[in-house]
Motif scaffolding. Sequence first.
Motif, PDB file in Angstrom:
ATOM      1  N   SER A 194      -0.062  -3.728  11.180  1.00  0.00           N
ATOM      2  CA  SER A 194      -0.238  -2.982   9.935  1.00  0.00           C
ATOM      3  C   SER A 194      -0.449  -3.959   8.777  1.00  0.00           C
ATOM      4  O   SER A 194      -0.062  -5.118   8.860  1.00  0.00           O
ATOM      5  N   VAL A 195      -1.079  -3.456   7.729  1.00  0.00           N
ATOM      6  CA  VAL A 195      -1.438  -4.303   6.583  1.00  0.00           C
ATOM      7  C   VAL A 195      -1.024  -3.582   5.302  1.00  0.00           C
ATOM      8  O   VAL A 195      -1.264  -2.376   5.152  1.00  0.00           O
ATOM      9  N   TYR A 196      -0.414  -4.329   4.383  1.00  0.00           N
ATOM     10  CA  TYR A 196       0.039  -3.768   3.104  1.00  0.00           C
ATOM     11  C   TYR A 196      -0.574  -4.544   1.948  1.00  0.00           C
ATOM     12  O   TYR A 196      -0.616  -5.778   1.983  1.00  0.00           O
ATOM     13  N   VAL A 197      -1.039  -3.825   0.946  1.00  0.00           N
ATOM     14  CA  VAL A 197      -1.531  -4.451  -0.277  1.00  0.00           C
ATOM     15  C   VAL A 197      -0.720  -3.878  -1.438  1.00  0.00           C
ATOM     16  O   VAL A 197      -0.612  -2.657  -1.587  1.00  0.00           O
ATOM     17  N   ARG A 198      -0.123  -4.749  -2.224  1.00  0.00           N
ATOM     18  CA  ARG A 198       0.750  -4.342  -3.344  1.00  0.00           C
ATOM     19  C   ARG A 198       1.795  -3.325  -2.871  1.00  0.00           C
ATOM     20  O   ARG A 198       2.048  -2.316  -3.535  1.00  0.00           O
TER      21      ARG A 198
END
Length: 412
Positions: free
Chosen positions: A402-406
Amino acid sequence: MRSLAVLHASQLITLAGPRRPRVGDEISAVGIIRDGGMLIRDGKIDIVGSSDEIEKIARGAEIVDAGVRVVLPGFVDAHTHLVFAGNRLDDFERRARGKTYEQIAEAGGGIWSTVEKTCAANEADLLSRAKKRAHWFLKCGTTTVEAKSGYGLTVNDELKILRVMRQLTQEIPLEIVPTFLGAHAIPRDTPPNEYVDRVTNEMLPRVASEKLAEFCDVFCERGYFDIEQSRKILTAAKKLGLKLRMHVDQLSKSGGAKLAAELKATTADHLEKTDEQGIAALKSAEVQPVLLPGSVYALGSKSFPRAREMIGAGLAVVIATDFNPGSSPTVSMPMILSLACTQMRMSPAEAITASTINAAYSLSRGDKIGSLEPGKLANFVVFDCEDYRELAYWFGFPQTHSVYVRGEPVIR
Ligand code: NIG
Ligand code: FE
Protein backbone atom coordinates in the motif's frame (compact mmCIF):
# COMPACT_ATOMS: atom_id res chain seq x y z
CA MET A 1 -7.17 16.98 13.61
CA ARG A 2 -6.91 13.67 11.77
CA SER A 3 -4.38 11.24 13.18
CA LEU A 4 -3.09 7.94 11.97
CA ALA A 5 -0.95 5.41 13.84
CA VAL A 6 1.16 3.10 11.72
CA LEU A 7 2.06 0.02 13.79
CA HIS A 8 4.04 -3.19 13.42
CA ALA A 9 6.41 -2.47 10.58
CA SER A 10 8.88 -5.38 10.55
CA GLN A 11 11.41 -2.65 9.72
CA LEU A 12 10.53 1.03 9.63
CA ILE A 13 13.25 2.46 7.41
CA THR A 14 13.48 6.07 8.56
CA LEU A 15 16.50 7.45 6.66
CA ALA A 16 16.87 9.75 9.67
CA GLY A 17 20.16 11.62 9.71
CA PRO A 18 21.82 14.96 9.06
CA ARG A 19 19.72 17.59 7.31
CA ARG A 20 21.68 17.44 4.07
CA PRO A 21 22.42 14.93 1.32
CA ARG A 22 24.17 11.82 2.63
CA VAL A 23 27.76 11.02 1.63
CA GLY A 24 30.35 8.31 2.35
CA ASP A 25 29.31 5.88 5.08
CA GLU A 26 26.17 7.89 5.78
CA ILE A 27 24.74 6.49 2.54
CA SER A 28 24.64 3.05 4.18
CA ALA A 29 22.84 4.25 7.32
CA VAL A 30 19.16 3.77 6.53
CA GLY A 31 17.91 4.00 10.13
CA ILE A 32 16.09 0.74 10.87
CA ILE A 33 13.48 0.55 13.65
CA ARG A 34 12.35 -3.04 14.20
CA ASP A 35 8.67 -3.42 15.00
CA GLY A 36 8.50 0.28 14.20
CA GLY A 37 5.62 2.69 14.07
CA MET A 38 4.75 6.33 13.58
CA LEU A 39 2.09 8.77 14.55
CA ILE A 40 0.81 10.99 11.79
CA ARG A 41 -1.21 14.16 12.26
CA ASP A 42 -2.79 16.12 9.43
CA GLY A 43 -0.68 14.47 6.80
CA LYS A 44 2.63 15.04 8.55
CA ILE A 45 4.80 12.77 10.64
CA ASP A 46 4.58 13.67 14.31
CA ILE A 47 6.40 10.89 16.20
CA VAL A 48 8.50 7.94 15.01
CA GLY A 49 9.42 5.09 17.34
CA SER A 50 8.80 1.51 18.35
CA SER A 51 5.34 0.14 17.79
CA ASP A 52 4.89 -0.14 21.60
CA GLU A 53 5.64 3.55 22.14
CA ILE A 54 3.36 4.65 19.33
CA GLU A 55 0.52 2.39 20.48
CA LYS A 56 0.60 3.96 23.94
CA ILE A 57 0.07 7.47 22.61
CA ALA A 58 -2.19 6.56 19.70
CA ARG A 59 -5.49 7.25 21.50
CA GLY A 60 -8.18 8.10 18.98
CA ALA A 61 -5.91 7.63 16.00
CA GLU A 62 -6.94 5.49 13.07
CA ILE A 63 -4.71 2.40 13.09
CA VAL A 64 -2.78 1.23 10.04
CA ASP A 65 -1.39 -2.21 10.85
CA ALA A 66 1.65 -2.74 8.63
CA GLY A 67 1.37 -6.47 9.44
CA VAL A 68 5.10 -7.14 9.93
CA ARG A 69 5.99 -5.65 6.55
CA VAL A 70 8.68 -3.14 5.56
CA VAL A 71 7.71 0.55 5.67
CA LEU A 72 9.78 2.99 3.65
CA PRO A 73 9.50 6.65 2.64
CA GLY A 74 7.91 6.98 -0.82
CA PHE A 75 10.56 6.79 -3.52
CA VAL A 76 11.64 10.11 -5.02
CA ASP A 77 12.38 9.72 -8.73
CA ALA A 78 14.68 12.62 -9.66
CA HIS A 79 14.87 12.06 -13.43
CA THR A 80 11.92 11.26 -15.69
CA HIS A 81 10.51 12.30 -19.05
CA LEU A 82 6.89 11.75 -18.00
CA VAL A 83 4.88 13.63 -20.63
CA PHE A 84 4.92 12.30 -24.19
CA ALA A 85 2.67 10.69 -26.77
CA GLY A 86 3.12 7.36 -28.51
CA ASN A 87 5.80 4.79 -27.86
CA ARG A 88 9.06 3.63 -29.40
CA LEU A 89 8.28 -0.01 -30.10
CA ASP A 90 9.95 0.18 -33.51
CA ASP A 91 13.17 1.48 -31.95
CA PHE A 92 12.96 -1.32 -29.41
CA GLU A 93 12.71 -3.91 -32.13
CA ARG A 94 15.51 -2.34 -34.20
CA ARG A 95 17.72 -2.37 -31.13
CA ALA A 96 17.00 -6.05 -30.63
CA ARG A 97 18.33 -6.53 -34.15
CA GLY A 98 21.57 -4.83 -33.17
CA LYS A 99 21.15 -1.16 -34.12
CA THR A 100 22.49 1.50 -31.74
CA TYR A 101 20.59 4.44 -30.19
CA GLU A 102 22.41 6.80 -32.56
CA GLN A 103 21.79 4.68 -35.68
CA ILE A 104 18.10 4.43 -34.83
CA ALA A 105 17.85 8.21 -34.42
CA GLU A 106 19.49 8.70 -37.83
CA ALA A 107 17.02 6.25 -39.38
CA GLY A 108 14.00 8.30 -38.28
CA GLY A 109 13.42 6.90 -34.79
CA GLY A 110 14.81 8.39 -31.59
CA ILE A 111 13.73 11.50 -29.72
CA TRP A 112 12.48 13.16 -32.91
CA SER A 113 9.82 10.54 -33.56
CA THR A 114 8.38 11.12 -30.07
CA VAL A 115 8.52 14.88 -30.69
CA GLU A 116 6.32 14.53 -33.79
CA LYS A 117 3.70 12.53 -31.90
CA THR A 118 3.80 14.82 -28.87
CA CYS A 119 3.40 17.98 -30.98
CA ALA A 120 0.38 16.42 -32.69
CA ALA A 121 -1.31 15.64 -29.35
CA ASN A 122 -3.46 18.16 -27.48
CA GLU A 123 -3.25 18.94 -23.76
CA ALA A 124 -6.17 16.71 -22.80
CA ASP A 125 -4.67 13.75 -24.62
CA LEU A 126 -1.21 14.25 -23.06
CA LEU A 127 -2.82 14.68 -19.65
CA SER A 128 -4.72 11.41 -19.82
CA ARG A 129 -1.61 9.50 -20.97
CA ALA A 130 0.48 11.08 -18.21
CA LYS A 131 -2.19 10.25 -15.62
CA LYS A 132 -2.06 6.60 -16.52
CA ARG A 133 1.73 6.58 -16.09
CA ALA A 134 1.53 8.56 -12.87
CA HIS A 135 -0.59 5.74 -11.51
CA TRP A 136 2.11 3.24 -12.54
CA PHE A 137 4.66 5.24 -10.52
CA LEU A 138 2.43 5.19 -7.45
CA LYS A 139 1.90 1.45 -7.82
CA CYS A 140 5.68 0.96 -7.68
CA GLY A 141 5.97 3.05 -4.50
CA THR A 142 7.11 6.38 -5.96
CA THR A 143 5.37 9.42 -4.50
CA THR A 144 7.40 12.28 -6.07
CA VAL A 145 8.82 12.55 -9.58
CA GLU A 146 10.86 15.16 -11.37
CA ALA A 147 9.51 15.47 -14.93
CA LYS A 148 11.17 17.07 -17.93
CA SER A 149 9.64 18.67 -20.97
CA GLY A 150 11.64 18.15 -24.18
CA TYR A 151 9.34 16.40 -26.63
CA GLY A 152 7.90 19.69 -27.91
CA LEU A 153 10.86 21.72 -29.23
CA THR A 154 8.68 24.71 -30.19
CA VAL A 155 7.70 27.48 -27.81
CA ASN A 156 4.05 26.43 -27.79
CA ASP A 157 4.67 22.71 -27.50
CA GLU A 158 7.22 23.02 -24.71
CA LEU A 159 4.83 25.27 -22.76
CA LYS A 160 2.00 22.84 -23.47
CA ILE A 161 3.96 19.97 -21.90
CA LEU A 162 4.84 22.02 -18.82
CA ARG A 163 1.20 23.05 -18.40
CA VAL A 164 0.16 19.42 -18.56
CA MET A 165 2.53 18.74 -15.65
CA ARG A 166 1.05 21.60 -13.65
CA GLN A 167 -2.46 20.29 -14.29
CA LEU A 168 -1.42 16.73 -13.50
CA THR A 169 0.00 17.55 -10.10
CA GLN A 170 -3.31 19.21 -9.17
CA GLU A 171 -5.38 16.20 -10.20
CA ILE A 172 -3.39 13.29 -8.77
CA PRO A 173 -1.54 12.53 -5.54
CA LEU A 174 1.87 12.07 -7.24
CA GLU A 175 3.92 15.24 -6.72
CA ILE A 176 5.58 16.50 -9.92
CA VAL A 177 8.69 18.69 -9.93
CA PRO A 178 8.89 20.33 -13.39
CA THR A 179 12.08 20.77 -15.41
CA PHE A 180 12.35 22.63 -18.72
CA LEU A 181 14.34 20.59 -21.26
CA GLY A 182 13.78 22.60 -24.45
CA ALA A 183 17.37 21.67 -25.34
CA HIS A 184 16.63 17.96 -25.73
CA ALA A 185 17.25 17.76 -29.49
CA ILE A 186 17.65 20.15 -32.41
CA PRO A 187 14.56 20.30 -34.65
CA ARG A 188 15.28 18.94 -38.11
CA ASP A 189 14.42 22.14 -39.98
CA THR A 190 16.42 24.54 -37.76
CA PRO A 191 20.13 25.46 -37.81
CA PRO A 192 21.56 24.50 -34.37
CA ASN A 193 22.55 27.99 -33.22
CA GLU A 194 19.22 29.41 -34.29
CA TYR A 195 17.51 26.81 -32.09
CA VAL A 196 19.83 27.60 -29.18
CA ASP A 197 18.83 31.28 -29.53
CA ARG A 198 15.16 30.30 -29.57
CA VAL A 199 15.51 28.27 -26.38
CA THR A 200 17.48 31.06 -24.71
CA ASN A 201 15.56 34.13 -25.87
CA GLU A 202 12.02 32.88 -26.45
CA MET A 203 11.33 29.74 -24.46
CA LEU A 204 13.23 30.40 -21.23
CA PRO A 205 11.72 33.85 -20.52
CA ARG A 206 8.20 32.41 -20.97
CA VAL A 207 8.94 29.38 -18.78
CA ALA A 208 10.31 31.66 -16.07
CA SER A 209 7.61 34.32 -16.22
CA GLU A 210 4.82 31.72 -16.11
CA LYS A 211 6.70 29.86 -13.35
CA LEU A 212 6.31 26.60 -15.26
CA ALA A 213 9.58 24.98 -14.16
CA GLU A 214 11.95 24.89 -11.19
CA PHE A 215 14.91 23.49 -13.10
CA CYS A 216 16.44 23.79 -16.56
CA ASP A 217 18.19 20.81 -18.20
CA VAL A 218 20.21 20.34 -21.42
CA PHE A 219 21.11 17.14 -23.32
CA CYS A 220 24.83 17.84 -23.59
CA GLU A 221 25.96 15.19 -26.09
CA ARG A 222 27.61 14.72 -29.48
CA GLY A 223 24.98 15.49 -32.13
CA TYR A 224 22.71 17.27 -29.63
CA PHE A 225 24.05 20.29 -27.67
CA ASP A 226 27.78 20.91 -27.32
CA ILE A 227 29.54 22.51 -24.36
CA GLU A 228 29.27 26.08 -25.69
CA GLN A 229 25.59 25.77 -26.55
CA SER A 230 24.83 24.13 -23.22
CA ARG A 231 26.70 26.82 -21.31
CA LYS A 232 24.78 29.56 -23.11
CA ILE A 233 21.35 28.07 -22.36
CA LEU A 234 22.09 27.16 -18.75
CA THR A 235 23.70 30.51 -17.95
CA ALA A 236 20.57 32.27 -19.20
CA ALA A 237 18.38 29.89 -17.20
CA LYS A 238 20.32 30.59 -14.04
CA LYS A 239 19.91 34.34 -14.50
CA LEU A 240 16.16 33.79 -14.69
CA GLY A 241 16.22 31.99 -11.34
CA LEU A 242 16.03 28.40 -12.54
CA LYS A 243 18.24 25.75 -10.94
CA LEU A 244 20.21 23.43 -13.20
CA ARG A 245 20.28 19.71 -14.02
CA MET A 246 22.18 18.29 -17.00
CA HIS A 247 22.30 15.14 -19.18
CA VAL A 248 26.06 14.58 -19.49
CA ASP A 249 28.57 11.98 -20.69
CA GLN A 250 25.83 9.46 -21.56
CA LEU A 251 26.93 8.20 -24.99
CA SER A 252 30.27 9.97 -25.29
CA LYS A 253 32.65 11.81 -22.98
CA SER A 254 32.00 15.43 -23.83
CA GLY A 255 33.28 17.25 -20.75
CA GLY A 256 29.73 17.81 -19.55
CA ALA A 257 30.53 16.86 -15.96
CA LYS A 258 33.08 19.67 -15.83
CA LEU A 259 30.54 22.12 -17.21
CA ALA A 260 28.03 21.01 -14.56
CA ALA A 261 30.67 21.82 -11.93
CA GLU A 262 31.56 25.16 -13.52
CA LEU A 263 27.89 26.22 -13.55
CA LYS A 264 27.26 24.80 -10.08
CA ALA A 265 24.43 22.68 -11.39
CA THR A 266 22.34 20.90 -8.75
CA THR A 267 22.76 17.58 -10.56
CA ALA A 268 24.72 15.95 -13.38
CA ASP A 269 22.79 12.98 -14.73
CA HIS A 270 23.80 9.79 -16.62
CA LEU A 271 27.64 10.01 -16.33
CA GLU A 272 28.18 6.61 -17.99
CA LYS A 273 31.39 7.88 -19.61
CA THR A 274 32.60 10.14 -16.78
CA ASP A 275 36.16 9.44 -15.57
CA GLU A 276 38.13 10.34 -12.40
CA GLN A 277 38.63 13.94 -13.49
CA GLY A 278 34.93 14.37 -14.10
CA ILE A 279 34.17 12.85 -10.69
CA ALA A 280 36.66 15.20 -9.03
CA ALA A 281 35.08 18.18 -10.81
CA LEU A 282 31.62 17.18 -9.53
CA LYS A 283 33.03 16.89 -6.01
CA SER A 284 34.67 20.32 -6.18
CA ALA A 285 31.26 21.94 -6.78
CA GLU A 286 29.18 19.45 -4.70
CA VAL A 287 27.10 18.53 -7.76
CA GLN A 288 24.90 15.49 -7.08
CA PRO A 289 25.31 12.66 -9.61
CA VAL A 290 22.04 11.11 -10.77
CA LEU A 291 22.73 7.59 -12.06
CA LEU A 292 20.28 5.98 -14.48
CA PRO A 293 21.05 2.27 -14.83
CA GLY A 294 17.64 1.61 -16.41
CA SER A 295 18.72 3.36 -19.60
CA VAL A 296 22.02 1.47 -19.74
CA TYR A 297 20.12 -1.80 -19.34
CA ALA A 298 17.38 -0.98 -21.85
CA LEU A 299 19.88 0.22 -24.45
CA GLY A 300 21.63 -3.13 -24.11
CA SER A 301 24.87 -1.44 -23.06
CA LYS A 302 27.32 -2.61 -20.40
CA SER A 303 28.65 0.85 -19.69
CA PHE A 304 27.26 1.51 -16.21
CA PRO A 305 28.46 4.66 -14.41
CA ARG A 306 31.16 4.30 -11.76
CA ALA A 307 28.96 4.43 -8.69
CA ARG A 308 31.58 3.00 -6.31
CA GLU A 309 34.16 5.61 -7.29
CA MET A 310 31.57 8.35 -6.92
CA ILE A 311 30.61 7.19 -3.43
CA GLY A 312 34.32 6.84 -2.59
CA ALA A 313 34.92 10.42 -3.75
CA GLY A 314 32.28 11.70 -1.33
CA LEU A 315 29.49 12.44 -3.80
CA ALA A 316 25.85 12.39 -2.68
CA VAL A 317 24.74 9.81 -5.22
CA VAL A 318 21.14 9.62 -6.49
CA ILE A 319 19.58 6.84 -8.60
CA ALA A 320 16.52 7.36 -10.80
CA THR A 321 14.50 5.62 -13.53
CA ASP A 322 15.01 8.07 -16.45
CA PHE A 323 11.49 6.94 -17.43
CA ASN A 324 11.08 7.75 -21.14
CA PRO A 325 9.79 5.91 -24.22
CA GLY A 326 13.18 5.59 -25.93
CA SER A 327 16.02 4.62 -23.63
CA SER A 328 14.31 3.65 -20.37
CA PRO A 329 10.70 2.54 -20.49
CA THR A 330 10.30 1.78 -16.80
CA VAL A 331 8.67 3.55 -13.87
CA SER A 332 9.92 0.94 -11.42
CA MET A 333 12.29 2.17 -8.74
CA PRO A 334 12.59 -1.38 -7.33
CA MET A 335 13.95 -2.42 -10.75
CA ILE A 336 16.49 0.41 -10.47
CA LEU A 337 17.46 -0.81 -7.00
CA SER A 338 18.10 -4.24 -8.48
CA LEU A 339 20.26 -2.79 -11.27
CA ALA A 340 22.14 -0.54 -8.84
CA CYS A 341 23.07 -3.54 -6.70
CA THR A 342 23.79 -6.09 -9.45
CA GLN A 343 25.42 -3.83 -12.05
CA MET A 344 26.90 -0.89 -10.12
CA ARG A 345 27.85 -2.75 -6.93
CA MET A 346 25.87 -0.51 -4.63
CA SER A 347 24.56 -2.12 -1.46
CA PRO A 348 20.78 -2.30 -0.95
CA ALA A 349 21.13 0.34 1.79
CA GLU A 350 23.05 2.68 -0.51
CA ALA A 351 20.46 2.21 -3.23
CA ILE A 352 17.62 3.05 -0.81
CA THR A 353 19.34 6.26 0.36
CA ALA A 354 20.05 7.23 -3.26
CA SER A 355 16.39 6.81 -4.24
CA THR A 356 14.84 8.58 -1.23
CA ILE A 357 16.60 11.21 0.88
CA ASN A 358 19.44 12.01 -1.54
CA ALA A 359 16.96 12.26 -4.40
CA ALA A 360 14.78 14.57 -2.29
CA TYR A 361 17.72 16.91 -1.68
CA SER A 362 18.51 16.93 -5.39
CA LEU A 363 15.00 18.32 -5.94
CA SER A 364 15.39 20.93 -3.16
CA ARG A 365 12.84 19.04 -1.07
CA GLY A 366 15.10 17.40 1.51
CA ASP A 367 13.33 19.29 4.29
CA LYS A 368 9.89 17.93 3.34
CA ILE A 369 10.22 14.40 1.94
CA GLY A 370 12.68 11.52 1.51
CA SER A 371 12.77 10.29 5.12
CA LEU A 372 10.35 9.35 7.88
CA GLU A 373 11.16 12.01 10.46
CA PRO A 374 8.97 14.33 12.54
CA GLY A 375 7.75 17.32 10.53
CA LYS A 376 8.01 15.64 7.14
CA LEU A 377 5.11 14.74 4.88
CA ALA A 378 3.63 11.32 5.62
CA ASN A 379 4.53 9.88 2.20
CA PHE A 380 5.26 6.22 2.82
CA VAL A 381 4.98 2.77 1.31
CA VAL A 382 4.25 -0.60 2.87
CA PHE A 383 6.08 -3.36 1.01
CA ASP A 384 5.09 -6.99 1.24
CA CYS A 385 8.41 -8.23 2.62
CA GLU A 386 10.14 -8.35 6.00
CA ASP A 387 13.65 -7.11 5.21
CA TYR A 388 14.32 -3.93 3.21
CA ARG A 389 17.05 -5.73 1.20
CA GLU A 390 14.32 -7.83 -0.42
CA LEU A 391 13.31 -4.72 -2.40
CA ALA A 392 16.52 -4.95 -4.41
CA TYR A 393 16.81 -8.74 -4.28
CA TRP A 394 13.54 -9.99 -5.77
CA PHE A 395 13.24 -8.36 -9.15
CA GLY A 396 10.78 -7.97 -11.98
CA PHE A 397 7.57 -7.96 -9.96
CA PRO A 398 6.02 -5.40 -7.61
CA GLN A 399 6.13 -5.98 -3.86
CA THR A 400 4.02 -2.92 -3.07
CA HIS A 401 1.32 -3.55 -0.46
CA SER A 402 0.00 0.00 0.00
CA VAL A 403 1.06 3.59 -0.62
CA TYR A 404 0.22 6.74 1.36
CA VAL A 405 0.64 10.37 0.36
CA ARG A 406 0.25 13.02 3.09
CA GLY A 407 -1.24 10.32 5.29
CA GLU A 408 -3.93 9.35 2.78
CA PRO A 409 -4.00 5.92 1.14
CA VAL A 410 -3.54 6.20 -2.62
CA ILE A 411 -2.85 2.53 -3.37
CA ARG A 412 -4.10 -0.34 -1.21
O1 NIG B 1 17.76 10.44 -20.72
N1 NIG B 1 19.33 11.32 -23.25
C1 NIG B 1 18.38 11.99 -23.57
N2 NIG B 1 17.16 11.79 -23.15
C2 NIG B 1 16.66 10.54 -22.75
C3 NIG B 1 16.26 9.72 -23.91
C4 NIG B 1 15.08 10.29 -24.52
C5 NIG B 1 14.55 9.50 -25.64
O2 NIG B 1 15.24 8.64 -26.21
O3 NIG B 1 13.38 9.76 -25.96
C6 NIG B 1 17.57 9.85 -21.78
O4 NIG B 1 18.09 8.76 -22.01
FE1 FE C 1 16.88 11.55 -19.41
